[in-house]
Design a protein around this motif. Structure first.
Motif, PDB file in Angstrom:
ATOM      1  N   ASP A 704       0.858  -1.178   0.000  1.00 13.09           N
ATOM      2  CA  ASP A 704       0.000   0.000   0.000  1.00 13.09           C
ATOM      3  C   ASP A 704       0.894   1.228   0.000  1.00 13.09           C
ATOM      4  OD1 ASP A 704      -1.988   1.851   0.203  1.00 13.09           O
ATOM      5  OD2 ASP A 704      -2.423   1.482   2.332  1.00 13.09           O
ATOM      6  N   GLY A 705       1.075   1.872  -1.180  1.00 14.19           N
ATOM      7  CA  GLY A 705       1.927   3.049  -1.234  1.00 14.19           C
ATOM      8  C   GLY A 705       1.981   3.628  -2.631  1.00 14.19           C
ATOM      9  N   GLU A 706       2.506   4.849  -2.743  1.00 11.77           N
ATOM     10  CA  GLU A 706       2.633   5.514  -4.026  1.00 11.77           C
ATOM     11  C   GLU A 706       3.944   6.283  -4.070  1.00 11.77           C
ATOM     12  OE1 GLU A 706       0.592   9.855  -3.642  1.00 11.77           O
ATOM     13  OE2 GLU A 706      -0.760   8.196  -4.165  1.00 11.77           O
ATOM     14  N   PHE A 707       4.396   6.597  -5.299  1.00 11.05           N
ATOM     15  CA  PHE A 707       5.624   7.367  -5.493  1.00 11.05           C
ATOM     16  C   PHE A 707       5.480   8.199  -6.756  1.00 11.05           C
ATOM     17  CE2 PHE A 707       9.861   7.718  -7.467  1.00 11.05           C
ATOM     18  CZ  PHE A 707      10.463   8.499  -6.499  1.00 11.05           C
ATOM     19  N   ASN A 708       5.834   9.481  -6.644  1.00  8.98           N
ATOM     20  CA  ASN A 708       5.739  10.408  -7.767  1.00  8.98           C
ATOM     21  C   ASN A 708       4.355  10.380  -8.418  1.00  8.98           C
ATOM     22  OD1 ASN A 708       8.267  11.518  -7.527  1.00  8.98           O
ATOM     23  ND2 ASN A 708       9.203  10.282  -9.142  1.00  8.98           N
ATOM     24  N   GLY A 709       3.336  10.288  -7.558  1.00 11.02           N
ATOM     25  CA  GLY A 709       1.969  10.322  -8.060  1.00 11.02           C
ATOM     26  C   GLY A 709       1.478   9.026  -8.645  1.00 11.02           C
ATOM     27  N   VAL A 710       2.303   7.980  -8.632  1.00 13.29           N
ATOM     28  CA  VAL A 710       1.900   6.685  -9.172  1.00 13.29           C
ATOM     29  C   VAL A 710       1.556   5.754  -8.009  1.00 13.29           C
ATOM     30  CG1 VAL A 710       2.592   4.689 -10.556  1.00 13.29           C
ATOM     31  CG2 VAL A 710       3.386   6.989 -11.171  1.00 13.29           C
ATOM     32  N   ASP A 711       0.386   5.141  -8.059  1.00 12.92           N
ATOM     33  CA  ASP A 711      -0.064   4.229  -7.024  1.00 12.92           C
ATOM     34  C   ASP A 711       0.478   2.827  -7.318  1.00 12.92           C
ATOM     35  OD1 ASP A 711      -1.298   2.876  -5.018  1.00 12.92           O
ATOM     36  OD2 ASP A 711      -3.356   3.263  -5.658  1.00 12.92           O
ATOM     37  N   TYR A 712       1.309   2.306  -6.403  1.00 15.16           N
ATOM     38  CA  TYR A 712       1.895   0.983  -6.583  1.00 15.16           C
ATOM     39  C   TYR A 712       1.236  -0.066  -5.682  1.00 15.16           C
ATOM     40  CZ  TYR A 712       5.615   3.294  -9.190  1.00 15.16           C
ATOM     41  OH  TYR A 712       6.321   4.008 -10.128  1.00 15.16           O
ATOM     42  N   SER A 713       0.087   0.237  -5.134  1.00 17.03           N
ATOM     43  CA  SER A 713      -0.592  -0.708  -4.259  1.00 17.03           C
ATOM     44  C   SER A 713      -0.967  -1.965  -5.046  1.00 17.03           C
ATOM     45  CB  SER A 713      -1.849  -0.076  -3.662  1.00 17.03           C
ATOM     46  OG  SER A 713      -1.521   1.072  -2.908  1.00 17.03           O
ATOM     47  N   GLN A 714      -0.791  -3.106  -4.421  1.00 16.98           N
ATOM     48  CA  GLN A 714      -1.145  -4.365  -5.065  1.00 16.98           C
ATOM     49  C   GLN A 714      -1.164  -5.490  -4.030  1.00 16.98           C
ATOM     50  OE1 GLN A 714       3.278  -5.822  -6.552  1.00 16.98           O
ATOM     51  NE2 GLN A 714       1.466  -6.509  -7.572  1.00 16.98           N
ATOM     52  N   SER A 715      -1.778  -6.597  -4.395  1.00 18.96           N
ATOM     53  CA  SER A 715      -1.756  -7.817  -3.605  1.00 18.96           C
ATOM     54  C   SER A 715      -1.227  -8.940  -4.486  1.00 18.96           C
ATOM     55  CB  SER A 715      -3.156  -8.166  -3.086  1.00 18.96           C
ATOM     56  OG  SER A 715      -3.615  -7.176  -2.191  1.00 18.96           O
ATOM     57  N   ASN A 716      -0.540  -9.885  -3.868  1.00 22.43           N
ATOM     58  CA  ASN A 716       0.111 -10.930  -4.652  1.00 22.43           C
ATOM     59  C   ASN A 716       0.193 -12.209  -3.844  1.00 22.43           C
ATOM     60  OD1 ASN A 716       1.652 -12.288  -6.602  1.00 22.43           O
ATOM     61  ND2 ASN A 716       3.559 -11.621  -5.624  1.00 22.43           N
ATOM     62  N   ASN A 717      -0.046 -13.330  -4.524  1.00 23.99           N
ATOM     63  CA  ASN A 717       0.131 -14.646  -3.926  1.00 23.99           C
ATOM     64  C   ASN A 717       1.296 -15.342  -4.612  1.00 23.99           C
ATOM     65  OD1 ASN A 717      -2.229 -14.284  -2.382  1.00 23.99           O
ATOM     66  ND2 ASN A 717      -3.499 -15.072  -4.047  1.00 23.99           N
ATOM     67  N   SER A 718       2.068 -16.092  -3.841  1.00 25.55           N
ATOM     68  CA  SER A 718       3.135 -16.898  -4.420  1.00 25.55           C
ATOM     69  C   SER A 718       3.437 -18.054  -3.469  1.00 25.55           C
ATOM     70  CB  SER A 718       4.388 -16.067  -4.678  1.00 25.55           C
ATOM     71  OG  SER A 718       5.346 -16.819  -5.412  1.00 25.55           O
ATOM     72  N   TRP A 719       4.250 -18.969  -3.943  1.00 27.49           N
ATOM     73  CA  TRP A 719       4.610 -20.119  -3.110  1.00 27.49           C
ATOM     74  C   TRP A 719       5.913 -20.720  -3.633  1.00 27.49           C
ATOM     75  CZ3 TRP A 719       4.888 -25.254  -4.933  1.00 27.49           C
ATOM     76  CH2 TRP A 719       4.455 -25.434  -6.262  1.00 27.49           C
ATOM     77  N   PHE A 720       6.558 -21.482  -2.773  1.00 30.75           N
ATOM     78  CA  PHE A 720       7.686 -22.276  -3.235  1.00 30.75           C
ATOM     79  C   PHE A 720       7.714 -23.582  -2.451  1.00 30.75           C
ATOM     80  CE2 PHE A 720       9.605 -19.600   0.078  1.00 30.75           C
ATOM     81  CZ  PHE A 720      10.297 -20.522   0.857  1.00 30.75           C
ATOM     82  N   GLY A 721       8.244 -24.597  -3.083  1.00 35.63           N
ATOM     83  CA  GLY A 721       8.318 -25.917  -2.457  1.00 35.63           C
ATOM     84  C   GLY A 721       9.614 -26.592  -2.836  1.00 35.63           C
TER      85      GLY A 721
END
Length: 838
Positions: A704-721
């Motif tokens: 949840d954040g922005e820089f230089n007026g650009v919103d970089y908020s996102q959610s992500n799923n990942s995994w490793f095995g």
């Protein structure tokens, strides 16, 4: 600094004064220890005399090369005991000696049952759960024979080593690396490059500390990896030699030796390595609007394809030697010296092709030859005093490290003409030089006080004082064909980080319930000074964001820790942990002058970075059956002011003041990062000839954040095995397979594909099990590549990167007085102290 060192040394010196003086009225007890079957003398067998009236009074010695021993003691009644590894113990009770006595020959018989038990311990990978960590005794990993510590870590549950050598814990790269519980030059200064140069054979065990107690550094929001190196505890001389070689051309030799007597323990490791590590990269960048490059003059383009080949040569020597002196059964002092030297060469060839509306315009071949020389020295002194038999312990450590590194780069980029009549384009040559001097002082003292029934109090201080000076110089070809200094890039960056830490913690046990509560205070000073011929205003304009060229930032924080565990049975427990952590920016992330590895894609540090802080919770469960061990946990972490790398389109100044357009990769305190995950691990030994080991880690993070007026908020799923199997085949052949897969994930400006890697190894014992030959293949399918897609407001990019291609290696290990399946015998005083028994 003196105000810290002098009191610490006074503590150590005053502790030494309690050594007991020898009794004047003494007698001599002597004898000889031999093998019951062959009659051969047993060198370094242990002879112990215990006073029958005062069992706390213990003395003894070891046998010489002829099996003889001679002990000087006071007259009295004693219990005697003679021990030798893998032999049955000889003992007699209530023996009275008032005069010099020769006991004659004492025969010891091999202990068949003990040998069978030790075979399991020496071969099997085990996990031990403490309140604040999991301890993986990694056993015999065939796939890392002749490999590096970095390679070995990639097989530890919860740990991932990516294709660049970066280490992450549960998918989080902000992990603190310790060697034997302390920051060390062996682990590198702020990077993991040193771990890619040290032999994996040096590892005894790895402690995965996802909920660190207050005794550990608060640095590392992901947690701590503590690498414990081998040091033989058994009496006598033993050692091993490991010779290896393979394709692409790599080879080396590592030798370990240890000599242990009743008063001294000498240990050393020395190794030489040579490795060629070819790698490659591919970048296809498509710009939404046509552009022109200052170097390419009138050539317009909207697409650039960069094909990169990397040829690396790494060679060097590492040496570690030291001595431990035992003042008594309770106290000892250890001094050690570590040295590493390297002489490396990297040749990177970037083939660039520029297009406009899919028509080829012009092409270049950029060649960068980088040479690097590195010398690291570390001196360590450790004192330990077990003040009583109840476990009261005082330790003191002093450590000094220095690293000197020089790099030189030679860059040329001749133009290949495609669909253009322009033959006047000439991209200037470049030369770079970088001198880096790093020093680190560490002072530490810890005190442990057990009391009551199962309770323990700990307190301590640690001070780390680090300084790094980077002198960087860039020369570029001018219009007359001469090299001149580019003042916009030439600079000196002086970085200092000082951390003072005090901690205390209390642990206790009530029935089946254990807890450990702690509080750590850390005061941090981060200082940086940029020396350049540019004024501060010119620097601001050059870097396109405001920076402080002489900063001095101070942070003081409290870091509480709570660790709880409830034991349902000896084989089943549940644990809960909470801790607050800090992520301090290191010098590479702070230095604002850009890299030169590519003309179009650069990395640039940000001196405005602030530390990030996190709060983390961890709930774990462990269950052991006869043949199966199951570990699992769920966790949650919130990190504020988290570092994130952002790609931007910027212009930097080239020769003659020309403006060159590049894609800049730069870190910012961008976001709040919420991370939730779960992991499950399994160790399963269904039969004596088959061992299985697997783990799966799933995590989700939300930015949840922005820089230089650009919103970089996102959610992500990942995994490793990861999955590992070890099979014992006939004729003493072992077969091991390791597989790792990391799932695809979304990034703040794109997406990364999944990565699959498989390692394979075979080994066979020779020469009465004193030697082992092994064959292993790392990255069997040559698939350990990072593929990603990036999109911004001004371009999109497909990229592939492979740090090191498939490796084939053959190794031969010969052991001297060090049987392959032998366990490690502890000291006769009841075992070596290990902090943090809770």
């Amino acid at each position: 600094m003196q105000r810290i060192l002098i009191p610490l040394l006074l503590i150590v010196l005053t502790t030494f004064q309690g050594l007991a003086q020898q009794n004047q009225n003494s007698i001599t007890i002597s004898g000889k220890v031999v093998d019951s079957e062959s009659g051969q003398p047993l060198e370094y067998a242990t002879f112990v005399l215990q006073s029958a009236e005062s069992p706390d009074q213990v003395t003894g010695g070891i046998t010489d090369i002829d099996g003889n021993f001679e002990i000087e003691t006071a007259p009295g009644t004693y219990n005697i005991r003679v021990e030798f590894i893998s032999y049955k113990t000889y003992s007699k009770q209530g023996q009275t000696y008032n005069l010099d006595t020769n006991l004659g020959s004492i025969t010891l018989s091999p202990d068949v049952a003990q040998l069978a038990e030790v075979e399991v311990v020496g071969e099997k990978t085990t996990v031990e759960v403490r309140l604040d960590k999991k301890i993986y005794n990694i056993g015999k990993d065939l796939t890392t024979s002749g490999a590096t510590i970095s390679d070995a870590l990639s097989n530890v549950p919860s740990v991932n080593v990516d294709i660049d050598g970066a280490i992450s814990l549960r998918g989080n790269e902000n992990v603190r690396i310790l060697i034997n519980g302390k920051p060390s030059a062996l682990a590198g200064f702020g990077s993991t490059e040193a771990l890619q140069q040290l032999p994996a054979d040096a590892i005894e065990k790895v402690e995965v500390i996802t909920s660190p107690s207050a005794r550990y550094d608060a640095e590392g929001t992901a947690g701590i990896l503590n690498i414990v190196l081998k040091r033989e505890k058994t009496l006598g001389f033993n050692g091993s030699v490991n010779l290896y070689g393979g394709h692409p051309t790599n080879g080396g030799i590592t030798a370990n030796a240890n000599l242990r007597t009743d008063k001294f323990n000498f240990f050393t490791t020395v190794g030489y390595r040579y490795r060629e590590g070819p790698g490659n990269g591919f970048f296809d960048t498509r710009y939404f609007d046509p552009r022109q490059d200052a170097f390419l003059d009138s050539i317009a383009y909207d697409r650039n394809i960069e094909d990169r080949d990397i040829d690396r040569i790494n060679r060097g020597v590492n040496l570690n030697f030291g001595m431990e002196y035992f003042f008594s059964e309770q106290s000892s002092i250890t001094g050690s010296y570590f040295y590493r030297t390297g002489s490396d060469e990297d040749l990177t060839t970037n083939v660039n092709d520029y297009f406009l509306n899919n028509d080829p315009q012009v092409g270049t071949t950029r060649s960068e030859l980088e040479t690097e020389k590195d010398n690291t020295h570390q001196i360590s002194l450790n004192y330990i005093n077990r003040l009583d038999e109840d476990g009261q312990v005082l330790t003191a450590d002093v450590q000094f490290s220095v690293d000197e590194e020089s790099q030189n780069g030679y860059i040329a980029e001749p133009v290949r003409y495609n669909n253009t009549d322009n033959t006047d384009i000439a991209i200037p040559m470049e030369e770079t030089s970088s001198l880096q001097d790093q020093t680190e002082y560490l002072v530490q003292s810890d005190y442990v006080l057990p009391f009551g029934e199962g309770s323990q109090f700990e307190a301590g201080y640690r001070g780390t004082f680090e300084n790094e000076v980077t002198d960087y110089r860039l020369l570029q070809e001018n219009a007359n064909g001469m090299l001149e200094v580019n003042v916009n890039q030439t600079n000196v960056f002086d970085f200092t980080q000082n951390v003072h830490a005090l901690y205390s913690q209390y642990g206790s046990k009530f029935g089946d319930f254990n807890f450990l509560l702690g509080l750590r205070m850390e005061s941090t000073q981060l200082k940086g000074k940029i020396e350049s011929e540019l004024t501060e205003e010119e620097l601001q304009e050059e870097f396109s964001f405001p920076i402080d060229t002489d900063f001095d930032n101070n942070y003081t924080g409290l870091f509480p820790t709570v660790n709880l565990i409830y034991e349902f049975t000896e084989r089943e427990n549940v644990s809960l942990g909470y801790n607050r952590r800090i992520n301090r920016p290191w010098s590479w992330f702070l230095n604002p002058f850009p890299s030169r590895s590519s003309r179009t894609n650069i990395f640039q540090g940000n001196p405005n970075l602030r530390p990030a802080f996190s709060n983390a919770f961890d709930l774990g469960y462990l269950k052991r059956w006869d043949k199966l061990t199951l570990t699992s946990s769920v966790y949650y972490q919130r990190e504020t002011d988290a570092f994130q790398r952002v790609q931007e389109q910027v212009f930097i100044t080239g020769p003659g003041g020309s403006q060159v357009e590049v894609i800049r990769n730069i870190p910012f305190n961008l976001a709040t990062n919420d991370r939730t995950g779960a992991e499950v691990g399994m160790l399963y030994n269904p039969t004596k000839w088959l061992r299985l080991n697997g783990s799966v880690n799933f995590f989700r993070f939300s930015l949840d954040g922005e820089f230089n007026g650009v919103d970089y908020s996102q959610s992500n799923n990942s995994w490793f095995g990861r999955f590992s199997s070890k099979v014992e085949l006939p004729w003493k052949i072992d077969w091991q397979t390791n597989a790792f897969y990391r799932g695809a994930s979304d990034d703040i400006q794109g997406r990364s594909d999944g990565i699959l890697s498989i390692d394979l190894a075979f080994s066979k014992d020779l020469l009465n099990d004193n030697a082992t030959i092994s064959l292993n293949v790392q990255d069997l399918l040559n698939s350990r590549k990072r593929s990603s897609f990036t999109t911004t407001d001004f371009f999109e990019q497909d990229s592939d990167f492979q740090w090191r291609q498939r490796q084939l290696r053959v190794s031969f290990i010969y052991r001297i007085n060090e049987q392959k399946k032998r366990g490690r015998q502890e000291r006769q005083d009841g075992g070596e102290f290990e902090e943090g028994q809770f």
